[in-house]
Design an enzyme around this catalytic site. Structure first.
Site, PDB file in Angstrom:
ATOM      1  CG  PHE A  93      17.875  64.296  76.601  1.00 23.88           C
ATOM      2  CD1 PHE A  93      16.899  63.196  76.595  1.00 23.88           C
ATOM      3  CD2 PHE A  93      18.776  64.147  77.854  1.00 23.88           C
ATOM      4  CE1 PHE A  93      16.950  62.090  77.533  1.00 23.88           C
ATOM      5  CE2 PHE A  93      18.858  62.909  78.626  1.00 23.88           C
ATOM      6  CZ  PHE A  93      18.004  61.832  78.248  1.00 23.88           C
ATOM      7  CE  LYS A  94      16.810  62.608  81.120  1.00 25.75           C
ATOM      8  NZ  LYS A  94      17.269  62.444  82.372  1.00 25.75           N
ATOM      9  CG  ASP A  95      14.516  71.357  78.627  1.00 25.96           C
ATOM     10  OD1 ASP A  95      14.172  71.282  80.200  1.00 25.96           O
ATOM     11  OD2 ASP A  95      15.698  72.113  78.704  1.00 25.96           O
TER      12      ASP A  95
ATOM     13  CG  LEU B  65      10.593  65.938  81.728  1.00 26.88           C
ATOM     14  CD1 LEU B  65      11.590  66.068  82.436  1.00 26.88           C
ATOM     15  CD2 LEU B  65       9.472  65.082  82.330  1.00 26.88           C
TER      16      LEU B  65
ATOM     17  CB  THR C  71      14.731  63.664  85.214  1.00 27.91           C
ATOM     18  OG1 THR C  71      15.124  63.143  84.229  1.00 27.91           O
ATOM     19  CG2 THR C  71      13.112  63.604  85.410  1.00 27.91           C
TER      20      THR C  71
END
Length: 462
Positions: free
Chosen positions: A111-113, A116, A144
């Protein structure tokens, strides 16, 4: 739109200055001076937007005219054009009361994509527009790091250094970071825990002279752009299910360790999204569960779990919620955070506990319960959960009442945590991109968990 510090000692900043500052120079965290409001008519108008179109509308509320709309649209399209699913964050129905919001269709399967990819493109845009140096420093409990590296690798004018706790991330998470051999990427494997890595990052950013000398920029969720990007998928999930005729209010169950993902949901609620319960799911590192249920914010003994990205005792985004809980009083926030530094705990007075428990419900999932949830849902619904998502689903099972609809946030593809999933006798096939990692050489430096050791590595790299 202006941004201010939770501790009140930084003059209001515009959006670009806010993302470049990262951690506020007074040690606080940046928040919007005023939270933009979204009414029912606007929600209805947004109902048929694609994910990228919705992101553009929400980002515009927080950026204003600092970035021309056409340029912002290109940044958004470039960021989400890399995702494997056309919906970017599709919603999957599991049973009558439970839906899963799949947040793992980006390039690193986490989900960090979502935040980011956008922040990496945003930094590249700012570097080019202002002819400024971007030296990114971040810490990761697993996801992350890979997402941040993927977002900026090879980009002109940007260098990135990521700290991760040596031996305390999954093998796939480690490989996603350390098999990158770009000249602008440095991976540091730190002897210690993620909390050690996060403490070092915060202390280096709090050293304002060092921060300015080396042009340090934040990629962790201390950067307000991360939070703003994550609010989008709460709106998107609500709009998708509302169009399917689901109840006006719905719950969200959020696996969280650093309080960033669930704070984004809290912020969406302050904007006007009609959320029922915000269910805070933790693992055995349950400082946040104890805060919600008992009013005490105090680190306990670190525990290694099957959901390692949540193995966190000090949640870096907690201060943002504390700011709103204290009635947006920076003097009170400064006092409480000072107390936390000196005494190691914060106790919320009883008159504020009703507000905390109106904002959140919380449940800490034990190790075996996490694995049992993976096994049960695979057997009953032929749906494979990663261990972090399993914590969110287990918390939903405990705290969702009959007739309620809950959306559990699925934060990673199960292939990233095969070690845990195999403990329930489940075999899976790796996606091609992940399977290919195992044949690649790794590039990382082992370092002691001290500020001096990290500083020396940074001085050589930057």
């Amino acid at each position: 739109m202006e941004y201010i510090s939770t501790r009140g000692q930084v003059a209001p900043l515009g959006f670009i200055d806010a993302i470049l500052m990262g951690l506020a120079d007074d040690g606080g965290l940046l928040v919007p001076k005023a939270v933009p409001q979204v009414d029912a008519a606007t929600l209805q108008a947004w109902g048929n937007l694609t994910y990228a179109e919705l992101a553009l509308e929400i980002f515009t509320l927080y950026i204003g005219d600092e970035i021309p709309r056409e340029a912002l649209q290109r940044l958004v399209e470039d960021s989400y054009g890399t995702f494997r699913d056309a919906d970017v964050t599709p919603v999957r129905r599991i049973n009558n009361g439970l839906y899963v919001l799949e947040l793992f269709h980006g390039p690193t399967f986490a989900f960090k994509d979502i935040a980011l990819q956008f922040l990496g493109n945003l930094y590249a845009y700012v570097s080019k527009q202002t002819n400024s140096i971007i030296h990114i420093l971040g810490a990761t409990s697993g996801d992350t790091g890979a997402s941040a590296i993927e977002g900026v690798r090879g980009k002109e004018g940007i260098r990135i250094c990521i700290l991760h706790p040596s031996g305390k991330v999954s093998k796939v998470q480690e490989l996603q970071m350390t098999t990158v051999d770009d000249a602008n990427v440095l991976n540091l494997a730190v002897n210690g825990t993620f909390d050690d890595c996060q403490r070092i990052i915060k202390e280096l950013f709090a050293d304002v002279a060092f921060k300015h000398k080396y042009h340090l920029r934040a990629i962790n969720s201390i950067n307000i752009a991360r939070i703003l990007a994550q609010t989008v998928y709460y709106f998107y999930a609500y709009l998708q299910l509302a169009q399917q005729g689901q109840s006006e209010r719905m719950n969200f169950s959020v696996p969280t360790g650093n309080f960033g993902d669930i704070f984004a949901g809290y912020l969406a609620g302050r904007m006007g999204l009609p959320i029922g319960k915000l269910i805070l799911a933790t693992n055995e590192n349950n400082i946040l569960e104890r805060f919600v249920n008992e009013g005490v914010y105090e680190p306990g003994e670190f525990r290694g779990t099957h959901s390692p990205s949540m193995d966190i005792q000090v949640a870096s985004n907690f201060e943002r919620y504390l700011y709103y809980l204290c009635g947006e009083d920076p003097v009170e926030v400064s006092r409480l955070m000072g107390q936390f530094t000196t005494e190691g705990s914060i106790v919320i007075p009883s008159d504020r506990m009703s507000q905390v428990q109106a904002d959140f419900a919380a449940y800490g999932v034990k190790n075996e319960e996490c694995l049992d949830t993976i096994g049960d849902y695979f057997a009953k619904y032929d749906y494979l959960l990663d261990p972090h998502t399993a914590c969110g689903v287990a918390a939903s099972d405990r705290l969702t009442e009959e007739g309620e609809v809950t959306v559990a946030l699925s934060t990673a593809h199960p292939a990233k945590f095969d070690e845990s999933i195999r403990l329930r006798g489940i075999e899976q096939t790796y996606p091609e991109q992940i399977g290919a990692l195992f044949g690649k050489a790794q590039h990382q430096h082992q370092v002691d968990g001290s500020n001096a050791a990290i500083k020396a590595e940074l001085e050589r790299f930057f």
